[in-house]
Design a protein around this motif. Structure first.
Motif, PDB file in Angstrom:
ATOM      1  N   SER A  71       0.849  -1.185   0.000  1.00  0.00           N
ATOM      2  CA  SER A  71       0.000   0.000   0.000  1.00  0.00           C
ATOM      3  C   SER A  71       0.888   1.240   0.000  1.00  0.00           C
ATOM      4  O   SER A  71       1.337   1.702   1.054  1.00  0.00           O
ATOM      5  CB  SER A  71      -0.931  -0.018   1.226  1.00  0.00           C
ATOM      6  N   ASP A  76      -4.734   4.750   2.049  1.00  0.00           N
ATOM      7  CA  ASP A  76      -5.304   3.408   1.888  1.00  0.00           C
ATOM      8  C   ASP A  76      -5.165   2.561   3.157  1.00  0.00           C
ATOM      9  O   ASP A  76      -6.016   1.702   3.413  1.00  0.00           O
ATOM     10  CB  ASP A  76      -4.633   2.682   0.705  1.00  0.00           C
ATOM     11  N   HIS A  77      -4.117   2.786   3.897  1.00  0.00           N
ATOM     12  CA  HIS A  77      -3.915   1.985   5.108  1.00  0.00           C
ATOM     13  C   HIS A  77      -3.909   2.860   6.367  1.00  0.00           C
ATOM     14  O   HIS A  77      -3.342   2.476   7.383  1.00  0.00           O
ATOM     15  CB  HIS A  77      -2.598   1.201   5.029  1.00  0.00           C
ATOM     16  N   ILE A 194      -6.349  -4.391   4.031  1.00  0.00           N
ATOM     17  CA  ILE A 194      -6.370  -3.109   3.337  1.00  0.00           C
ATOM     18  C   ILE A 194      -7.535  -3.127   2.351  1.00  0.00           C
ATOM     19  O   ILE A 194      -8.002  -4.197   1.948  1.00  0.00           O
ATOM     20  CB  ILE A 194      -5.033  -2.837   2.604  1.00  0.00           C
ATOM     21  N   ALA A 198      -6.615  -0.396  -2.809  1.00  0.00           N
ATOM     22  CA  ALA A 198      -5.233  -0.110  -2.426  1.00  0.00           C
ATOM     23  C   ALA A 198      -4.298  -0.500  -3.569  1.00  0.00           C
ATOM     24  O   ALA A 198      -4.538  -1.462  -4.297  1.00  0.00           O
ATOM     25  CB  ALA A 198      -4.854  -0.876  -1.162  1.00  0.00           C
ATOM     26  N   GLY A 201      -1.504  -3.621  -3.674  1.00  0.00           N
ATOM     27  CA  GLY A 201      -2.395  -4.570  -3.023  1.00  0.00           C
ATOM     28  C   GLY A 201      -1.946  -6.006  -3.068  1.00  0.00           C
ATOM     29  O   GLY A 201      -2.391  -6.825  -2.266  1.00  0.00           O
TER      30      GLY A 201
END
Length: 264
Positions: A71, A76-77, A194, A198, A201
């Motif tokens: 990520s 995204d995380h 996630i 993402a 990924g």
């Protein structure tokens, strides 16, 4: 000569009685040691220390692996990072709580063992003491059930890292007869760690092999295993605590009934 011999014999007899008295006192003191609670305390401290210490470092390594390989965008995380930081703070609280709780249970074990065996006249069963023992029995049962959940939860990252490790081993194995290494991938998004949007990924082929060769992956994988073992040791320690506290409480309650019967 005769009085001198008699005085020598008296002194030797006094010394032997003194040694016998010291020996009996030591045996009496050793009889009051709650060995079950002592073993459980050592096991509990060791298990909690392994779980908290190794789990804290492994979580930090997990964030590093996600940020570097799975990520690349922080948004995204971001939720996962906040959850991991919260878990690290919870680990601090768990370590502090169980340090105090283990000492309290050990002290309670000394008291109840002495009261059960009636080693000292000042250790008598009271209603307040039995209520406190019953409270510790109930609380230890609740903590034991909670730690069973913690033990199961700590096995989840071990499973995830094992899947990645086994995939990397399969790629490097000459027996596997893989035509296209790039077709072998590990998609972290399918585990819900996630979100699906993402980037990237997942890791495939040589990229996945490079991840498995990093020090963060190797260290985090083994630390998660040790943390899971520490959680298991804590569960065993709490089980020993349950048996010891339940037995002591039952004997104290039985002795209180005997005392009530002998009064009338």
């Amino acid at each position: 000569m005769k009085p001198a011999m008699e005085s020598t014999a008296d002194e030797s007899q006094d010394q032997s009685q003194e040694k016998k008295g010291c020996f009996e006192c030591c045996i009496k003191c050793l009889g009051g040691v709650p060995y079950a609670s002592l073993v459980a305390t050592i096991l509990c401290f060791s298990g909690v220390a392994l779980f908290c210490g190794c789990g804290h470092v492994a979580l930090t390594g997990t964030v590093t692996i996600l940020e570097n390989h799975f990520s690349k965008i922080n948004s995204d995380h971001a939720v996962l990072t906040d959850v991991i930081q919260l878990m690290q703070y919870i680990i601090y609280g768990i370590a502090s709580f169980f340090f105090l709780y283990g000492i309290i249970l050990l002290a309670e074990g000394f008291y109840t063992t002495s009261a059960v065996k009636e080693l000292h006249n000042e250790f008598k069963t009271t209603v307040c003491g039995r209520c406190i023992s019953g409270m510790f029995v109930f609380l230890t049962y609740i903590l034991g059930i909670a730690w069973l959940g913690v033990f199961g939860f700590s096995a989840v990252p071990v499973f995830l890292f094992y899947n990645m490790w086994s995939t990397c081993v399969a790629m490097r194995s000459p027996v596997a007869n893989i035509t296209s290494v790039d077709s072998i991938c590990v998609d972290i998004r399918q585990y819900g760690i996630i979100p699906w949007n993402a980037t990237p990924g997942k890791a495939c082929g040589s990229t996945l092999g490079d991840i498995c060769n990093t020090s963060e992956f190797y260290l985090s994988y083994h630390l998660y295993i040790v943390a899971c073992a520490g959680a298991g040791a804590t569960v065993i320690a709490l089980l020993i605590y349950m048996m010891a506290t339940t037995y002591n409480y039952a004997v104290l309650k039985f002795k209180s009934r005997e005392d009530c019967c002998t009064k009338f």
